[in-house]
Every structure is written in C-alpha cells, then in structure tokens.
Design a protein around this motif. Structure first.
Motif, mmCIF file in Angstrom:
data_model
loop_
_atom_site.group_PDB
_atom_site.id
_atom_site.type_symbol
_atom_site.label_atom_id
_atom_site.label_comp_id
_atom_site.label_asym_id
_atom_site.label_seq_id
_atom_site.Cartn_x
_atom_site.Cartn_y
_atom_site.Cartn_z
ATOM 1 N N HIS A 164 0.834 -1.208 0.000
ATOM 2 C CA HIS A 164 0.000 0.000 0.000
ATOM 3 C C HIS A 164 0.867 1.256 0.000
ATOM 4 N N LEU A 165 0.529 2.222 -0.838
ATOM 5 C CA LEU A 165 1.237 3.500 -0.895
ATOM 6 C C LEU A 165 0.554 4.462 0.073
ATOM 7 N N SER A 166 1.232 4.793 1.192
ATOM 8 C CA SER A 166 0.522 5.395 2.319
ATOM 9 C C SER A 166 0.660 6.908 2.451
ATOM 10 N N HIS A 167 1.777 7.499 1.998
ATOM 11 C CA HIS A 167 1.906 8.956 2.127
ATOM 12 C C HIS A 167 2.654 9.542 0.937
ATOM 13 N N ARG A 168 2.514 10.851 0.772
ATOM 14 C CA ARG A 168 3.111 11.532 -0.380
ATOM 15 C C ARG A 168 4.567 11.912 -0.115
ATOM 16 N N VAL A 169 5.328 11.931 -1.195
ATOM 17 C CA VAL A 169 6.741 12.325 -1.189
ATOM 18 C C VAL A 169 6.933 13.367 -2.290
ATOM 19 N N ARG A 170 7.703 14.387 -2.000
ATOM 20 C CA ARG A 170 8.003 15.417 -2.998
ATOM 21 C C ARG A 170 9.475 15.316 -3.376
ATOM 22 N N ALA A 171 9.747 15.192 -4.678
ATOM 23 C CA ALA A 171 11.104 14.983 -5.173
ATOM 24 C C ALA A 171 11.640 16.222 -5.881
ATOM 25 N N GLU A 172 12.967 16.375 -5.853
ATOM 26 C CA GLU A 172 13.639 17.424 -6.624
ATOM 27 C C GLU A 172 13.597 17.046 -8.105
ATOM 28 N N ALA A 173 13.158 17.970 -8.952
ATOM 29 C CA ALA A 173 12.946 17.659 -10.367
ATOM 30 C C ALA A 173 14.237 17.256 -11.075
ATOM 31 N N ASP A 174 15.376 17.823 -10.653
ATOM 32 C CA ASP A 174 16.636 17.562 -11.343
ATOM 33 C C ASP A 174 17.408 16.395 -10.736
ATOM 34 N N SER A 175 16.743 15.558 -9.959
ATOM 35 C CA SER A 175 17.385 14.402 -9.338
ATOM 36 C C SER A 175 17.015 13.122 -10.077
ATOM 37 N N ARG A 176 17.722 12.042 -9.791
ATOM 38 C CA ARG A 176 17.367 10.752 -10.383
ATOM 39 C C ARG A 176 15.951 10.348 -9.966
ATOM 40 N N ILE A 207 12.870 9.735 -12.503
ATOM 41 C CA ILE A 207 12.164 8.449 -12.540
ATOM 42 C C ILE A 207 10.669 8.655 -12.334
ATOM 43 N N ALA A 208 10.320 9.495 -11.350
ATOM 44 C CA ALA A 208 8.906 9.719 -11.036
ATOM 45 C C ALA A 208 8.199 10.468 -12.152
ATOM 46 N N GLY A 209 8.916 11.388 -12.812
ATOM 47 C CA GLY A 209 8.299 12.190 -13.849
ATOM 48 C C GLY A 209 7.258 13.153 -13.317
ATOM 49 N N ALA A 210 7.295 13.384 -12.009
ATOM 50 C CA ALA A 210 6.345 14.289 -11.359
ATOM 51 C C ALA A 210 6.973 14.796 -10.076
ATOM 52 N N ALA A 211 6.508 15.944 -9.626
ATOM 53 C CA ALA A 211 7.062 16.520 -8.404
ATOM 54 C C ALA A 211 6.645 15.740 -7.173
ATOM 55 N N GLU A 212 5.534 15.025 -7.262
ATOM 56 C CA GLU A 212 4.990 14.352 -6.092
ATOM 57 C C GLU A 212 4.515 12.954 -6.454
ATOM 58 N N PHE A 213 4.760 12.008 -5.550
ATOM 59 C CA PHE A 213 4.272 10.642 -5.728
ATOM 60 C C PHE A 213 4.086 10.028 -4.348
ATOM 61 N N LYS A 214 3.572 8.807 -4.287
ATOM 62 C CA LYS A 214 3.296 8.172 -3.004
ATOM 63 C C LYS A 214 4.191 6.956 -2.791
ATOM 64 N N THR A 215 4.482 6.671 -1.521
ATOM 65 C CA THR A 215 5.303 5.522 -1.151
ATOM 66 C C THR A 215 4.654 4.785 0.019
ATOM 67 N N ASN A 216 5.135 3.568 0.260
ATOM 68 C CA ASN A 216 4.814 2.910 1.512
ATOM 69 C C ASN A 216 5.770 3.406 2.599
ATOM 70 N N SER A 217 5.615 2.959 3.842
ATOM 71 C CA SER A 217 6.429 3.533 4.917
ATOM 72 C C SER A 217 6.463 2.594 6.120
ATOM 73 N N PHE A 218 7.693 2.205 6.530
ATOM 74 C CA PHE A 218 7.884 1.288 7.660
ATOM 75 C C PHE A 218 9.173 1.643 8.400
ATOM 76 N N HIS A 219 9.194 2.775 9.096
ATOM 77 C CA HIS A 219 10.420 3.164 9.799
ATOM 78 C C HIS A 219 10.097 4.141 10.910
#
Length: 234
Positions: A140-152, A156-168
């Motif tokens: 399950h993708l549980s929360h949003r992440v915001r990435a730097e556009a000029d980063s790998r 890869i995401a092709g968008a400023a924001e995407f969702k990930t799972n989280s266990f930490h």
C-alpha cells in the motif's frame, strides 16, 4: 552476462535472513543476487567487492547511535552490532571502488552514517512527524513524497509528487558530505538521498521491493540500479 549484486541480510541469532522480494526484483531487472554472509573482514569485503558489480543494502533494525556520536535514547529499537560493523565496511569499500549502491530504508540510514551523516533515533519523539510506520499491507502507498525535479528520483517519477509505503521510525538528520537530499515527505522527513558524482548511489526511505509490482517508481529504481551494475562489467 548478468551483473552479480551483493545483497545484505538481517542478522537473526544464528541466521542471516533476507526477504525474498529483494532478490525477486533484482532477478526481474536482469541481475543475479547473492546474499552476503556475516563475519567478513577487510580482506573478504575487498574480495567480495571485486567479484560483484553492485551492492544492495536491505532494510532492518536500528543502527547503533555510537557510530554518529550519540548515546541511545529510550526510543531506540533493537540493534545488530555485527550487521552495523559489516555494512559500514561494505559501504566504504563499494564507494571507494565507485560501484553502484542501492540503499533501502535502514540501508539509506546506514549509508548516511557510513559517509559521515547522522540520524534521528526516533522521528516521533524528535520531530513533528506524520505516521511513518503504516498499519496496512506492505504494497500500500501510504503517504506523499516530494522529489527534486533535477534528481534521479525526480526523473524516474516524472512528477514533483508521488506516493510511497512507509515502515520506519528512524530517519536522516544531518546528511552526509557528498550526498544530496532529493526527496522529502510533507513533514520534512528525508525520503531519498543521492550521490550526484557517482553512477548510481541512491538511498530511499521506503520499501520499493514491496511496491515494484504496483508502482512504476519502485520498479524503475530496481531497473536503473541493475543497469548501472551492468555497466560495471565493461
């Protein structure tokens, strides 16, 4: 030929254990995973690095805060001293040889520590954090992440924001010299770091091995890592 990729395991009493999904997605991306046993010293680590084309640092328990100059807080979880010792050796050797590293969850944290950074021992007591240990299936993708556009990660995401799972419950505090923070959660918790001077040294705070079947960002991370390892065969 397919690249051979060293994968760190968890240290459980008399056993070295690894969740199958790590190996599964390396295989699907075209690599051959080999699980690293415990008890390696400097010479064995050098030999292993010379015989493989990349390193995947898997998830697991907390890291001894003594490695970044702190005393343990009450919220510190279980630590595995032998795993800490060996992964620090592995990271420094693979970095010195400029070989690809893909670091996942705890892997991101130990990568940051090995290169001179520090951690929040517990984000819930030390930060104003969102929920980072989800009560939901691992895919399950549980929360949003915001990435730097000029980063790998951003490319890869092709968008400023995407969702990930989280266990930490631990996270990067001071980022290591030579590493760049390239993604954060909305609460400011670091979700990805990269070494821009390396072919592929990427750490992510989520678990892409659990979401690669449903999430393009996670799948592409494995594909690009294995492709970078394939480049080491030249």
């Amino acid at each position: 030929m397919k690249p051979i990729i060293a994968v760190t395991a968890n240290c459980e009493d008399e056993y070295a254990g690894l969740k199958h999904a790590y190996s599964e997605w390396i295989l699907k991306a075209g690599g051959i995973p080999v699980i690293v046993p415990f008890g390696l010293g400097d010479e064995e680590v050098r030999t292993l690095c010379g015989a493989t084309h990349g390193l995947l640092l898997s998830g697991g328990p907390d890291i001894d805060p003594d490695y970044y100059g702190e005393q343990p807080l009450p919220q510190l979880g279980r630590i595995t001293p032998e795993r800490d010792r060996q992964e620090l050796l592995l990271i420094r050797e693979y970095m010195a040889e400029q070989k690809p590293i893909f670091a996942i969850c705890r892997g991101l944290q130990v990568l940051n520590v090995a290169l001179g950074g520090s951690l929040y021992q517990d984000v819930y007591s030390q930060c104003r954090a969102l929920k980072h240990s989800q009560n939901a299936p691992r895919s399950h993708l549980s929360h949003r992440v915001r990435a730097e556009a000029d980063s790998r990660i951003g490319r890869i995401a092709g968008a400023a924001e995407f969702k990930t799972n989280s266990f930490h419950h631990q996270a990067v505090k001071d980022v290591a010299p030579g590493m760049r923070v390239t993604a954060k959660a909305e609460d400011g918790i670091v979700e990805a770091i990269e070494c821009e001077s390396a072919r592929f040294v990427v750490g992510v705070q989520w678990h892409p091995e659990d979401t690669a079947g449903v999430d393009d960002v996670s799948r592409k991370l494995f594909e690009q890592f294995v492709e970078a390892c394939r480049g080491e065969q030249a």
